[in-house]
Design a protein around this motif. Structure first.
Motif, short mmCIF file in Angstrom:
data_model
loop_
_atom_site.label_atom_id
_atom_site.label_comp_id
_atom_site.label_asym_id
_atom_site.label_seq_id
_atom_site.Cartn_x
_atom_site.Cartn_y
_atom_site.Cartn_z
N SER A 164 -3.01 -5.37 -12.27
CA SER A 164 -2.10 -4.88 -11.24
C SER A 164 -2.55 -5.30 -9.85
O SER A 164 -1.73 -5.63 -9.00
N GLU A 165 -3.85 -5.28 -9.62
CA GLU A 165 -4.36 -5.70 -8.32
C GLU A 165 -4.14 -7.19 -8.09
O GLU A 165 -3.76 -7.61 -6.99
N LEU A 166 -4.32 -7.99 -9.13
CA LEU A 166 -4.03 -9.43 -9.01
C LEU A 166 -2.56 -9.65 -8.69
O LEU A 166 -2.20 -10.53 -7.90
N MET A 167 -1.68 -8.86 -9.33
CA MET A 167 -0.26 -8.99 -9.07
C MET A 167 0.06 -8.63 -7.62
O MET A 167 0.87 -9.30 -6.97
N GLY A 168 -0.58 -7.60 -7.08
CA GLY A 168 -0.37 -7.22 -5.69
C GLY A 168 -0.81 -8.32 -4.74
O GLY A 168 -0.13 -8.60 -3.74
N GLN A 169 -1.93 -8.97 -5.05
CA GLN A 169 -2.41 -10.06 -4.21
C GLN A 169 -1.46 -11.26 -4.26
O GLN A 169 -1.17 -11.88 -3.25
N LYS A 170 -0.95 -11.56 -5.45
CA LYS A 170 0.00 -12.68 -5.59
C LYS A 170 1.29 -12.38 -4.84
O LYS A 170 1.87 -13.25 -4.20
N LEU A 171 1.74 -11.12 -4.92
CA LEU A 171 2.95 -10.71 -4.21
C LEU A 171 2.76 -10.83 -2.70
O LEU A 171 3.67 -11.29 -1.99
N ALA A 172 1.60 -10.47 -2.21
CA ALA A 172 1.31 -10.61 -0.78
C ALA A 172 1.30 -12.07 -0.38
O ALA A 172 1.81 -12.44 0.69
N GLU A 173 0.72 -12.91 -1.22
CA GLU A 173 0.68 -14.35 -0.92
C GLU A 173 2.08 -14.94 -0.84
O GLU A 173 2.41 -15.71 0.08
N LEU A 174 2.95 -14.55 -1.79
CA LEU A 174 4.33 -15.05 -1.79
C LEU A 174 5.11 -14.54 -0.58
O LEU A 174 5.93 -15.26 0.00
N SER A 175 4.86 -13.28 -0.19
CA SER A 175 5.60 -12.72 0.94
C SER A 175 5.14 -13.32 2.26
O SER A 175 5.94 -13.48 3.18
N LEU A 176 3.85 -13.65 2.37
CA LEU A 176 3.38 -14.28 3.61
C LEU A 176 3.96 -15.68 3.77
O LEU A 176 4.16 -16.14 4.90
N LYS A 177 4.27 -16.35 2.66
CA LYS A 177 4.93 -17.66 2.75
C LYS A 177 6.34 -17.52 3.31
O LYS A 177 6.86 -18.43 3.94
N LYS A 178 6.98 -16.35 3.06
CA LYS A 178 8.33 -16.12 3.57
C LYS A 178 8.31 -15.33 4.88
O LYS A 178 9.33 -14.77 5.28
N ASN A 179 7.15 -15.24 5.54
CA ASN A 179 6.99 -14.57 6.83
C ASN A 179 7.31 -13.08 6.77
O ASN A 179 7.88 -12.52 7.70
N ILE A 180 6.95 -12.43 5.68
CA ILE A 180 7.09 -10.98 5.55
C ILE A 180 5.68 -10.40 5.63
O ILE A 180 4.84 -10.68 4.79
N THR A 181 5.42 -9.61 6.68
CA THR A 181 4.08 -9.03 6.84
C THR A 181 4.08 -7.51 6.75
O THR A 181 3.08 -6.93 6.36
N LYS A 182 5.20 -6.87 7.08
CA LYS A 182 5.27 -5.41 7.04
C LYS A 182 6.28 -4.99 5.99
O LYS A 182 7.40 -5.52 5.93
N ILE A 183 5.89 -4.01 5.17
CA ILE A 183 6.78 -3.52 4.12
C ILE A 183 6.72 -2.00 4.07
O ILE A 183 5.87 -1.37 4.69
N VAL A 184 7.64 -1.42 3.30
CA VAL A 184 7.63 0.01 2.98
C VAL A 184 7.38 0.11 1.49
O VAL A 184 8.03 -0.55 0.69
N PHE A 185 6.40 0.93 1.09
CA PHE A 185 6.01 1.03 -0.32
C PHE A 185 6.83 2.11 -1.00
O PHE A 185 6.85 3.26 -0.58
N ASP A 186 7.53 1.73 -2.07
CA ASP A 186 8.33 2.66 -2.88
C ASP A 186 7.65 2.79 -4.24
O ASP A 186 7.71 1.88 -5.05
N ARG A 187 7.01 3.91 -4.47
CA ARG A 187 6.28 4.10 -5.71
C ARG A 187 7.19 4.61 -6.83
O ARG A 187 6.73 4.89 -7.93
N SER A 188 8.47 4.75 -6.56
CA SER A 188 9.46 5.27 -7.50
C SER A 188 9.07 6.68 -7.91
O SER A 188 8.72 7.48 -7.07
#
Length: 135
Positions: free
Chosen positions: A89-113
Motif C-alpha cells: 500500500s505504501e508503494l502504491m501511495g508513492q507511485k500515485l504521488a509520482e504520477l500526480s506530480l507529473k500532472k502538476n498536482i501537489t495538493k489533495i484532499v484525502f477521502d478514506r471512505s
C-alpha cells in the motif's frame, strides 16, 4: 444526507433489519458530504478489498478521474508477495504521488471512505506524503 456517528450507531442497533450494504452506504454518504475535490485540490479516494488496494485522484466538479493506481500494477507486484500488505500500500501511495506530480498536482484532499485511518489506509496516505503530495 449527513449522519453523525451516534445516529448511525442508533440506526444500526435499533433496526436489526438494516442490511450491511445500506449501513455502509449511509456511512459513506455522511463522510462524502464533508470531502469534496476541486480542480485545485482533487480528492484522493481509496478502496480496500481483501486482496488489493485501489486509489483514484478525482475532480468532483468535472466528474473526472485524473489518476488511478492499484496494488495490481506490475511494478508493485514484482516488489511484493501480495497486495494486502502495508508495504504494498505504501508503494502504491508513492507511485500515485509520482504520477500526480507529473500532472502538476501537489495538493489533495484525502477521502478514506468508510475505512478507519489505520493499517493499509494509513500506509497509502504516508506513501503519498513521502512522495511529495500535501494533504
Amino acid at each position: 444526507m449527513k449522519f453523525s456517528k451516534r445516529v448511525l450507531l442508533k440506526l444500526k442497533n435499533k433496526n436489526k433489519n438494516l442490511k450491511p450494504d445500506k449501513y455502509k452506504r449511509l456511512k459513506r454518504e455522511s463522510l462524502r458530504g464533508l470531502v469534496k475535490g476541486t480542480e485545485e485540490r482533487p480528492r484522493l479516494s481509496v478502496y480496500r478489498s481483501n486482496d488489493n488496494m485501489y486509489a483514484q485522484i478525482i475532480d468532483d466538479k468535472n466528474s473526472k478521474t485524473l489518476i488511478s493506481c492499484s496494488t495490481r500494477e506490475r511494478d508493485i507486484q514484482l516488489n511484493t508477495k501480495n497486495g494486502r500488505t502495508c508495504y504494498a500500500s505504501e508503494l502504491m501511495g508513492q507511485k500515485l504521488a509520482e504520477l500526480s506530480l507529473k500532472k502538476n498536482i501537489t495538493k489533495i484532499v484525502f477521502d478514506r471512505s468508510r475505512y478507519l485511518y489505520h493499517g493499509r489506509i494509513k500506509a497509502v496516505a504516508d506513501g503519498a506524503r513521502s512522495g511529495g503530495l500535501e494533504f
